[in-house]
Write an enzyme that holds these catalytic residues in place. Sequence first.
Site, PDB file in Angstrom:
ATOM      1  N   ASP A  10      74.943  59.536  19.298  1.00  0.00           N
ATOM      2  CA  ASP A  10      74.993  60.646  19.908  1.00  0.00           C
ATOM      3  C   ASP A  10      73.726  60.829  20.770  1.00  0.00           C
ATOM      4  O   ASP A  10      72.645  60.725  20.271  1.00  0.00           O
ATOM      5  CB  ASP A  10      75.051  61.797  18.615  1.00  0.00           C
ATOM      6  N   ASP A 105      78.820  62.238  25.654  1.00  0.00           N
ATOM      7  CA  ASP A 105      77.676  61.884  24.985  1.00  0.00           C
ATOM      8  C   ASP A 105      77.506  61.605  23.612  1.00  0.00           C
ATOM      9  O   ASP A 105      76.792  61.320  22.982  1.00  0.00           O
ATOM     10  CB  ASP A 105      76.581  63.268  25.036  1.00  0.00           C
ATOM     11  N   GLU A 106      78.915  61.134  23.099  1.00  0.00           N
ATOM     12  CA  GLU A 106      79.053  61.025  21.597  1.00  0.00           C
ATOM     13  C   GLU A 106      80.321  59.888  21.676  1.00  0.00           C
ATOM     14  O   GLU A 106      81.365  60.037  22.189  1.00  0.00           O
ATOM     15  CB  GLU A 106      79.252  61.962  20.773  1.00  0.00           C
TER      16      GLU A 106
END
Length: 356
Positions: A10, A105-106
């Site tokens: 993350d 983003d993860e």
Amino acid sequence: MTWRKIIHIDMDAFYASVEQRDDPSLRGQPVVVGGSPEGRGVVAAASYEARAFGIRSAQPAAWARRRCPEAIFLRPRFDRYRAISRQIHGIFADFATTIEPLSLDEAYLDVTGSQRFRGSATHMAQAIRRRIREETGLTASAGVSYNKLLAKLASDEGKPDGLYVVPPEDGPAYVAAQPIRRLHGVGPATAARLERLGIRQVGDLLDWELADLHVFLGNRAGTLHDAARGIDHRPVRPRRSRKSIGAERTFGDDTRDLGEIHQRLAPLITKVATRLEHHELVARTVTLKLRYADFESITRRVSPPGPVAQAADIEALIPALLAETEAGSRPVRLLGVSLSGLQPKQREQDLFSALT
């Protein structure tokens, strides 16, 4: 028993960190990325300096400004974020063949069969974080465990810019000690209901018979009961074509105030619009879902003549959809927004241009 090896990565305050990286004058400043604080804009991301003032994603931007008048508000640059996300996912591909992107983003990585670093998922996570920092100038947090539930909890534990590992022998005790609100799928309203029953930590679920939990939690009871024992069988799934994108939320207090309903819809609209941007899609249909206080659920949908590509497109359709409901006269306890008829953005733009 052979345990899986799952890594959850993350990025730390991704949108805001990109802005601070690209503009050195923003470093150390409270940066808020999202909608305008002058209207019904919603926070998409907040730098850690802004988070120190209690600012979080999905909050009204106007509230964030009142909380921190000196905050710097920026509009999202999704093209920029997507380009950096592709770079980061390229790093993931050097370590795993089974990758499940959750957002820009993860992601989850299943490295069970990898021989990198002699099969050490912890060393792989360290190497991934190091490469992200060296190649993008950004930081990431990582969680390592034997399933997705625990890997996600672990990455949250490591934030910001950290690594946390939950080995199989520690998993059940670790998850049992967590606040019930940390479990995926337990929103504020569900958490409040469970806490009224005396279920404040995840382990408290084990004091209840599954049949009794089912009365209060419905179909989620089995999943949460498994989670309380550190069990999560969900596989890491590579991205598949999406048929719809949606978000909904049950609120702790019912409302019939239309102004408040619009405010509660704003973060849901931002959430689905952000996912649409992430997947580089447009939608043909917008659906509004309401659940009244008596648990009656209804949906209303519209298919506008042009493509739905951003939050403003969705917002423009909401008043007409609400007008087809009894919102304002009957109290509402749940709101949801979903998009369907999804098509790749470029293909839709080409088609739309040809028709006009």
